[in-house]
Structure formats: structure tokens, C-alpha cells
Design a protein around this motif. Sequence first.
Motif: not given
Length: 179
Positions: A13, A16-17, A22-25, A31, A168
Motif C-alpha cells: 500500500e 502504491r501511495k 494512489v490515494g493522494i489528492e 491529476e 496490487h
Amino acid sequence: TEEVVDIHKKLIEDIRKDVFGVGIELNEDGERLVKILQERQGRSLDRLSKDLYSKDTHFVLELIQNADDNTYSTDVVKSSNGPSVMFKIDDNGITLFNNELGFKEVEIKAICDVGRSTKGKHKYGYIGQKGIGFKSVFRITDRPEIHSNGYHFCFDVKSGPMGYIMPHWVETEDEDSMR
């Protein structure tokens, strides 16, 4: 135990971040830029994995080279069987078994990248491709899985442009029974 699984899953995880965002605004411009960069890298990885090797079977050499470079316990090295690698081919696909010690965090991070091999120079030479050899498996599968030392993850090229290197987590039956 569940704690050990959580540590292994957390590393996947975190990669991924921290590596793939992944999951970062992000704002709209951020973007858009990330999407452009991921698509460019995805095209490069697709070409690399499919065009680098002239034969579909090259992945076998790469996996054997990886097994040769692995770390083995003293007991395995001293045993009459020694270090070994076994390929099992059945209707479900190809599974590789190896009696090495298993992946460590540094090797997980390396396989989720390109050109970041943890392997030193082998004293007898290389058949490997210096940090990109594992990508040869994508000539025969869109979703290779790795199950090693408590890590259970896959790469999935159908998941988007980073599918060749973004891990994943894969739930296993052992984990399901622990919960």
C-alpha cells in the motif's frame, strides 16, 4: 500472524501511495500531469516488456537467473539437493517454486520499478537484463503473481498504464482464515 500480513500488505500500500500516487489528492492540473506521465511510462513499459526479448520463452532464462542470484539458507546450500527451482505447468498456468529465503522489502521495491535491481554481478556472468528481466514475463501473462516470504501481490497490465510495475495486494486463503 495477522500482524505480519498487515506489515507486508502495508508495504504494498505504501508503494502504491508513495511511488504511484494512489490515494493522494491533487488539483486538476496535478491529476492531468500525473495521468500524462503515467501513460507515457506505461507505453514505455509495454514496449520494453514485449519488444526487448525476441522469444516468448526468454522469461524462463530470466527466472532461472533470478533463482541463481537469490539468497539461500545454509541448510539448503549444504543439503544434497541444494538450491533449486521448479516450474509447474498446468491448466492454470505456470508456477515457479524456489527454495530461497524469500523476498525482502528492498527486493519488493526493486521489482516494482525498472532498472533498480538488487542483484550484484554474478561471478560467472549474466543471462539477466540488469533490473528489467522480470518484465519478460509479460510476454506470456497480463497478471503475474508473486507469493514470497509473506508478500502476496500481482502486477496487472489491464489495471492501467502502471500495471507493469504497480503492485496490487492479492488476498490468499491463509489470510481469509486468519480474519
